[in-house]
Scaffold this motif. Sequence first.
Motif, PDB file in Angstrom:
ATOM      1  N   TRP A 155       0.816  -1.232   0.000  1.00 38.58           N
ATOM      2  CA  TRP A 155       0.000   0.000   0.000  1.00 38.58           C
ATOM      3  C   TRP A 155       0.845   1.275   0.000  1.00 38.58           C
ATOM      4  O   TRP A 155       0.614   2.200   0.788  1.00 38.58           O
ATOM      5  N   ALA A 237       6.154  10.257  14.986  1.00 35.64           N
ATOM      6  CA  ALA A 237       6.140  11.727  14.955  1.00 35.64           C
ATOM      7  C   ALA A 237       5.617  12.212  13.601  1.00 35.64           C
ATOM      8  O   ALA A 237       4.869  13.204  13.511  1.00 35.64           O
ATOM      9  N   ASP A 240       1.890  11.911  13.542  1.00 31.80           N
ATOM     10  CA  ASP A 240       1.271  13.008  14.318  1.00 31.80           C
ATOM     11  C   ASP A 240       1.155  14.270  13.463  1.00 31.80           C
ATOM     12  O   ASP A 240       0.189  15.025  13.580  1.00 31.80           O
ATOM     13  N   TYR A 365      -6.596   4.526   6.105  1.00 35.61           N
ATOM     14  CA  TYR A 365      -5.140   4.784   5.979  1.00 35.61           C
ATOM     15  C   TYR A 365      -4.629   5.810   6.993  1.00 35.61           C
ATOM     16  O   TYR A 365      -5.389   6.495   7.639  1.00 35.61           O
ATOM     17  N   VAL A 375      -4.960   5.606  20.409  1.00 35.67           N
ATOM     18  CA  VAL A 375      -4.011   6.685  20.718  1.00 35.67           C
ATOM     19  C   VAL A 375      -4.671   7.694  21.668  1.00 35.67           C
ATOM     20  O   VAL A 375      -4.072   8.120  22.664  1.00 35.67           O
TER      21      VAL A 375
HETATM   22  N1  CAA Z   1       5.799  10.258  18.918  1.00 30.74           N
HETATM   23  C1  CAA Z   1       7.045   9.841  19.261  1.00 30.74           C
HETATM   24  N2  CAA Z   1       7.289   8.624  19.808  1.00 30.74           N
HETATM   25  C2  CAA Z   1       6.245   7.818  19.999  1.00 30.74           C
HETATM   26  C3  CAA Z   1       4.928   8.186  19.661  1.00 30.74           C
HETATM   27  C4  CAA Z   1       4.727   9.477  19.114  1.00 30.74           C
HETATM   28  N3  CAA Z   1       3.500   9.890  18.773  1.00 30.74           N
HETATM   29  N4  CAA Z   1       4.080   7.171  19.948  1.00 30.74           N
HETATM   30  C5  CAA Z   1       4.832   6.189  20.461  1.00 30.74           C
HETATM   31  N5  CAA Z   1       6.155   6.591  20.489  1.00 30.74           N
HETATM   32  C6  CAA Z   1       7.290   5.833  21.003  1.00 30.74           C
HETATM   33  C7  CAA Z   1       7.017   5.435  22.464  1.00 30.74           C
HETATM   34  O1  CAA Z   1       7.441   6.446  23.344  1.00 30.74           O
HETATM   35  C8  CAA Z   1       7.845   4.175  22.609  1.00 30.74           C
HETATM   36  O2  CAA Z   1       9.190   4.540  22.804  1.00 30.74           O
HETATM   37  P1  CAA Z   1      10.146   3.670  23.802  1.00 30.74           P
HETATM   38  O3  CAA Z   1      10.213   2.299  23.221  1.00 30.74           O
HETATM   39  O4  CAA Z   1      11.445   4.393  23.768  1.00 30.74           O
HETATM   40  O5  CAA Z   1       9.453   3.678  25.127  1.00 30.74           O
HETATM   41  C9  CAA Z   1       7.736   3.529  21.218  1.00 30.74           C
HETATM   42  O6  CAA Z   1       7.422   4.587  20.319  1.00 30.74           O
HETATM   43  C10 CAA Z   1       6.688   2.452  21.153  1.00 30.74           C
HETATM   44  O7  CAA Z   1       5.448   3.016  21.543  1.00 30.74           O
HETATM   45  P2  CAA Z   1       4.138   2.154  21.794  1.00 30.74           P
HETATM   46  O8  CAA Z   1       4.463   1.050  22.761  1.00 30.74           O
HETATM   47  O9  CAA Z   1       3.024   3.080  22.141  1.00 30.74           O
HETATM   48  O10 CAA Z   1       3.884   1.512  20.360  1.00 30.74           O
HETATM   49  P3  CAA Z   1       2.866   0.409  19.893  1.00 30.74           P
HETATM   50  O11 CAA Z   1       3.595  -0.703  19.241  1.00 30.74           O
HETATM   51  O12 CAA Z   1       1.923   0.068  21.004  1.00 30.74           O
HETATM   52  O13 CAA Z   1       2.106   1.134  18.686  1.00 30.74           O
HETATM   53  C11 CAA Z   1       0.414   2.453  17.613  1.00 30.74           C
HETATM   54  C12 CAA Z   1       1.349   2.241  18.831  1.00 30.74           C
HETATM   55  C13 CAA Z   1      -0.234   3.787  17.947  1.00 30.74           C
HETATM   56  C14 CAA Z   1      -0.638   1.381  17.482  1.00 30.74           C
HETATM   57  C15 CAA Z   1       1.250   2.552  16.296  1.00 30.74           C
HETATM   58  O14 CAA Z   1       1.797   1.310  15.941  1.00 30.74           O
HETATM   59  C16 CAA Z   1       0.423   3.092  15.143  1.00 30.74           C
HETATM   60  O15 CAA Z   1       0.235   4.298  15.012  1.00 30.74           O
HETATM   61  N6  CAA Z   1      -0.050   2.175  14.254  1.00 30.74           N
HETATM   62  C17 CAA Z   1      -0.732   2.575  13.031  1.00 30.74           C
HETATM   63  C18 CAA Z   1       0.256   2.660  11.916  1.00 30.74           C
HETATM   64  C19 CAA Z   1      -0.224   3.531  10.802  1.00 30.74           C
HETATM   65  O16 CAA Z   1      -0.779   4.603  11.019  1.00 30.74           O
HETATM   66  N7  CAA Z   1       0.043   3.086   9.592  1.00 30.74           N
HETATM   67  C20 CAA Z   1      -0.318   3.864   8.466  1.00 30.74           C
HETATM   68  C21 CAA Z   1       0.682   3.677   7.388  1.00 30.74           C
HETATM   69  S1  CAA Z   1       0.916   5.052   6.413  1.00 30.74           S
HETATM   70  C22 CAA Z   1      -0.363   5.138   5.334  1.00 30.74           C
HETATM   71  O17 CAA Z   1      -1.410   4.594   5.457  1.00 30.74           O
HETATM   72  C23 CAA Z   1      -0.079   6.163   4.351  1.00 30.74           C
HETATM   73  C24 CAA Z   1      -0.649   6.119   3.016  1.00 30.74           C
HETATM   74  O18 CAA Z   1      -0.357   5.299   2.206  1.00 30.74           O
HETATM   75  C25 CAA Z   1      -1.458   7.273   2.621  1.00 30.74           C
END
Ligand code: CAA
Length: 414
Positions: A155, A237, A240, A365, A375
């Motif tokens: 994707w 990041a 976000d 997405y 989140v």
């Molecule tokens: N900013 C900075 N660091 C962050 C963060 C943030 N917003 N969120 C988490 N972290 C850091 C944490 O502090 C942690 O750091 P340490 O290991 O040093 O403690 C580390 O990242 C892991 O954090 P989590 O344990 O919270 O991570 P997780 O495995 O539980 O995942 C999740 C969290 C929110 C589910 C994440 O995996 C997520 O956002 N998943 C969705 C992915 C996504 O959006 N994919 C889309 C692909 S792009 C797309 O679709 C584009 C396109 O084609 C148009």
Amino acid sequence: MNIVFSHQADELAATARKIADEYVRPQAAKHDKAQEYNYEAAKAVADAGLFATFIPKRYGGSEAGILALARVTEELARADSGFGVAFAVNALGSFPIILGGTEEQKQEWLPKIACGEKFVAFCLSEKYAGSDAQGLAVTAVEDGDDYIINGEKKWTTNGGIADYYTVFCVTDANSKSRRISAIMVEKDTPGFSVKKIEDKMGIRCVPVVETHFDHVRVPKRNMIGGCPGMGFKHAMATLDHARPGVAAQAVGAAQGALDLALVYASRRKQFGAPISSHQMVQQMLADMATETEAARWLVYRAAAGLDDDPTDATNSKLAAMAKCYATDNAMKVATDAVQIFGGYGFMEDYPVAKYFRDAKILQIYEGTNQVQRMVIARHLTRTVKNLGHLDEFIPTETQLTYTEPGQAVVNQNT
Ligand code: CAA
């Protein structure tokens, strides 16, 4: 916090609307049907300097900010959601460089993105790693001054169109928190290929593909940020910063569908009067407009927060809220727009059906809306300590234990 609409952002949004009216909307059905990229509109966007919106000034950008980016995206998506994402995905692919790249990397890549000479794609998702973005399988292994990348990404939006690919790879399989790194791969690198151009339900004018890496050798200087292990943080990041852009696509899509429904409802007569005078249709139109306006201001709030202080931890929550709320609303508004069009809405003869098809992916997405809610909830529970002053209003464990009148209370914790 103040939401500031700069003169620069007003002008950029007005330019985007003009391009949308002239180059995007008139071509939308044709490009949708043929699954063709709208190069003419992309050139107009580049010539007008809109790709520079999200790039800092010192790298050739206009540094107009995330709020300006959201407004430009909204205008383009109002005419065609597919073109909205074709534009916005360049920001998604660039944010890892902007937020985490070295000075040398920014100087090398960003000016060419700002002027529209190079397009970017963001390669995170894989066949078995979607919501669980840490579960990647694509590897990058050190070999002298290079990394060798192997595996497949799924994707990849803009795949085949893009010149630069920000690829998230496993560089240390044994590390928990430093497992992943982001590496820039240029399109002509041997071993890199674009496969399986997806046949999609919506956003058909932008290619979504598999990207394959077969012993792709890239110099170590392409490691974003210079040191390995920062990839997951860069990805989070980046999301976000980019999720308000998806939310802005949704606001644009909802507004575009509402505009069509409003015009249709004002012209279409049933029972001797325009259907817009019938109360049940009025209720639908009123709710569509109200919720789209609410979504718009949530997007502006999330975007302005990122402009105000990019390090503020609440940005992540607000970006997720905006993405979730605005995209759920776009799906609802597009569904209601089809309903107002009745039988005509179900036909591909009119663009309203396309708004409906395009809206669905917005809920999926850049993080499904289930992930956004995760989140938001994680953020809420992390900050509950700030509400300690409410403790006296919450029942204690003792209060929860029923005791007969006169019976002594036994504290089970002692
Ligand atoms: N900013 C900075 N660091 C962050 C963060 C943030 N917003 N969120 C988490 N972290 C850091 C944490 O502090 C942690 O750091 P340490 O290991 O040093 O403690 C580390 O990242 C892991 O954090 P989590 O344990 O919270 O991570 P997780 O495995 O539980 O995942 C999740 C969290 C929110 C589910 C994440 O995996 C997520 O956002 N998943 C969705 C992915 C996504 O959006 N994919 C889309 C692909 S792009 C797309 O679709 C584009 C396109 O084609 C148009």
